[in-house]
Write a protein that holds these residues in place. Structure first.
Motif, short mmCIF file in Angstrom:
data_model
loop_
_atom_site.label_atom_id
_atom_site.label_comp_id
_atom_site.label_asym_id
_atom_site.label_seq_id
_atom_site.Cartn_x
_atom_site.Cartn_y
_atom_site.Cartn_z
N ASP B 30 -77.37 29.96 -60.57
CA ASP B 30 -78.74 30.30 -60.90
C ASP B 30 -78.73 31.40 -61.95
OD1 ASP B 30 -81.34 30.98 -61.03
OD2 ASP B 30 -81.46 31.82 -58.99
N LEU B 31 -78.88 30.99 -63.22
CA LEU B 31 -78.73 31.97 -64.31
C LEU B 31 -79.75 33.10 -64.22
CD1 LEU B 31 -78.02 29.58 -67.28
CD2 LEU B 31 -76.46 31.28 -66.31
N ALA B 32 -80.93 32.79 -63.78
CA ALA B 32 -81.97 33.81 -63.76
C ALA B 32 -81.62 34.93 -62.80
CB ALA B 32 -83.30 33.18 -63.37
N SER B 33 -80.83 34.62 -61.77
CA SER B 33 -80.52 35.63 -60.78
C SER B 33 -79.38 36.53 -61.23
CB SER B 33 -80.17 34.96 -59.45
OG SER B 33 -78.87 34.41 -59.54
N ARG B 34 -78.67 36.12 -62.29
CA ARG B 34 -77.54 36.94 -62.72
C ARG B 34 -78.04 38.12 -63.53
NH1 ARG B 34 -74.48 31.77 -64.77
NH2 ARG B 34 -73.07 33.11 -65.88
N GLU B 35 -77.37 39.24 -63.31
CA GLU B 35 -77.83 40.45 -63.99
C GLU B 35 -77.36 40.44 -65.44
OE1 GLU B 35 -77.39 45.25 -63.73
OE2 GLU B 35 -76.73 44.08 -62.02
N ARG B 36 -78.30 40.69 -66.34
CA ARG B 36 -77.94 40.72 -67.75
C ARG B 36 -77.43 42.11 -68.13
NH1 ARG B 36 -82.63 37.86 -71.28
NH2 ARG B 36 -82.52 35.79 -70.31
#
Lengths: 293, 291
Positions: B30-36
């Motif tokens: 889930d890319l959105a949940s990964r911290e940028r």
């Protein structure tokens, strides 16, 4: 093998002869200069060695050749060189750092400074003497005919040499060292002070020594700034009158008695030994600390 | 179709299988949940007015290895150097657009590039140890930053993290130039780690090294991923496939006046880039048909 040679061809005899002739001409050139130098050295040594006595170093100038010495000249030269070093090291190194690390070459004034420094290195020393007389001895600075005025004049004379060798030493430090330092969060000043300067010190020191060995033999500017040729005391400070080795030699050579010629030759030997010593140190520094990147 | 927004999870990326490349913990799909850690937004970098890379936009995630690949001259290094403001050292370089580090705009006028480089370290293509002892190479960063603590233990800890301690612990005072190329590069990595950065940028760190040294540095990167985020420029596609989690593929666009401008063709999970890229140009490059 024989067939191979035939296939390749042996080349024209003419071009090979020309190559040989050229080599011989070059060899003659170097022989001529070395032989002349050796003759001069041998001549000076033969004339001067009898004059290298304790009196030479212990005594002050005198009209009696048997009592004449060059202590005041030697001390004067040492004082002058001290002033030169104190003057040229910070100013020369600072200028070199500015030009290499900070100056934006797109700005015309920086290019003007660069061209000027290159040209200043080629200006005859007598011109620096006039400058010293007009601005340091008299004029704005009004230092008088003192050690300080003489030293600063010689310093100005050799400053371009220090700046040019200093820039070369800084340029020899690869950009990757600067990048590595900046990438660790060092400021430009920290990078220069802790990486670039330490890495370029051997080159700078060599430049400073070569500059001093030029300054030590200069006579003309000192005559102009009014160094006396007959000084019977050692300099007592920066504001003291002074003489210097080349001036003392010049003075002795202009005396009619033959004994003074011996003293002059002895003085030249003293000067040469100092020069050779400094150049030796410069070579040693370069070999010992030169950084291979 | 030059650059991609971070793909959202609804368009098939959720279906990415855990990466099969070596033994690797699957990153959250889930890319959105990964911290940028970085958000690169519409960045164009030009030298003397000529764009080297144009309209770059992609996020870089925390505790991952992000690889930038592509042919020579496509601006990978230029973009990498924009991430810690090393481009500032080139007077003609100009960065447009926004580069966010967490939520700080790195090119905001209030940001001091020196502070940026304290947090975002860099390892260069050619090992560039300082002409000093191994110890002083490591201690330089902490010293100029005025870091508190026992210098001996800072140096030891950095060398351990750089997987170099056992090889050099008996010769810390010897000149770093006496080390092998691979050791020098690990020293440079250890030196970057000594100032406790957040991110390490690596510009083709293995291009000057033999395969054994390269393998060691790749192992090291794999270990460092736990504590750091790494962005690596590489010409070695196997290396990108082996070590990275995300890959950005760059290409060169030729302009009318013969200018060469880098663009991002595709940015995705490394496995996807190397097995089923969505752009034919990426496929041609990663399969070795061009480049």
């Amino acid at each position: 093998m024989a067939t191979n040679t035939q296939q390749i061809g042996s080349g024209s005899t003419g071009s090979r002869l020309r190559g040989q002739a050229f080599k011989i001409v070059l060899w003659l050139c170097i022989t001529a200069s070395v032989v002349l130098l050796c003759l001069l050295l041998v001549e000076t040594l033969r004339d001067g060695i009898p004059g290298l006595t304790g009196t030479l170093f212990a005594n002050f100038p005198s009209f009696n050749p048997a009592k004449a010495g060059l202590q005041s000249a030697l001390m004067g030269t040492l004082w002058l060189m001290a002033v030169v070093i104190v003057f040229i090291v910070p100013v020369g190194v600072g200028t070199a750092i500015y030009l290499e690390e900070y100056a934006d070459r797109n700005r015309w004034w920086n290019r003007l400074i660069e061209v000027n420094i290159q040209n200043l290195a080629a200006v005859p020393s007598i011109v620096y003497g006039i400058l010293g007389l007009a601005f340091l001895v008299r004029g704005p600075a009004s230092l008088g005919r003192t050690v300080l005025a003489g030293g600063l004049t010689l310093g100005l004379l050799v400053l371009p040499v220090v700046i040019i060798t200093g820039r070369e030493a800084i340029r020899a430090v690869p950009p990757s060292i600067r990048e590595g330092s900046m990438a660790l969060g060092a400021t430009q000043w920290q990078t220069i002070w802790k990486q670039v300067l330490p890495a370029s010190i051997p080159g700078m020191a060599t430049g400073v020594i070569l500059a001093i060995s030029r300054a030590i033999g200069e006579t003309a500017p000192l005559i102009l700034v009014g160094a006396a040729t007959f000084v019977a005391f050692n300099p007592s400070g920066l504001d003291s009158a002074f003489t210097a080795l080349p001036l003392q030699i010049f003075n002795w050579l202009s005396q009619p008695q033959d004994e003074f010629k011996t003293l002059a030759a002895a003085g030249i030997i003293v000067l040469l030994v100092m020069l050779a010593g400094m150049n030796g140190i410069a070579v040693w520094l370069r070999n010992r600390y030169e950084q291979k990147w | 179709m030059t650059d991609l927004d971070p793909p959202d999870t609804s368009t098939g990326h959720a279906a990415i299988t855990p990466r099969a490349l070596q033994v690797r913990e699957p990153a959250p799909t889930d890319l959105a949940s990964r911290e940028r850690i970085f958000s690169i937004e519409d960045v164009t970098i030009s030298y003397s007015g000529k764009a080297a890379v144009r309209d770059i936009a992609f996020p870089i995630y925390k505790n991952e290895i992000t690889a930038l690949i592509g042919p020579s001259g496509c601006g990978k290094t230029t973009l990498l150097r924009a991430l810690n403001r090393m481009n500032d050292l080139i007077p003609t370089a100009k960065v447009e657009g926004k580069v966010f580090y967490h939520d700080i705009d790195l090119y905001d006028s209030a940001v001091d590039p020196v502070q940026v480089r304290k947090r975002i370290g860099m390892v260069f293509q050619k090992p560039n140890p300082f002409p000093k002892s191994i110890y002083d190479n490591i201690a330089f960063g902490p010293r100029v930053l005025g870091m508190k603590g026992d210098m001996d233990s800072i140096v030891e800890s950095a060398l351990r993290k750089g997987a170099l301690w056992d090889e050099v612990k008996d010769r810390l005072k010897t000149n770093a130039f006496g080390m092998s190329g691979g050791q020098q590069q690990r020293l440079c990595i250890a030196r970057a780690l000594a100032i406790e950065p957040d991110v390490i940028l690596m510009d083709e760190p293995c291009s000057a090294l033999d395969p054994i040294s390269t393998g060691r540095i790749e192992d090291l990167m794999d270990e460092l991923r736990a504590d750091y985020s790494i962005v690596i420029v590489t010409h070695n596609m196997q290396q990108a496939a082996r070590v990275s989690d995300m890959t950005a593929f760059f290409t060169v666009e030729l302009g009318q006046d013969d200018s060469r401008t880098g663009r991002v063709v595709e940015y995705d999970a490394t496995e996807k880039i190397f097995t089923s890229p969505s752009d034919p140009r990426t496929e041609a490059y990663v399969t070795g048909k061009v480049g």
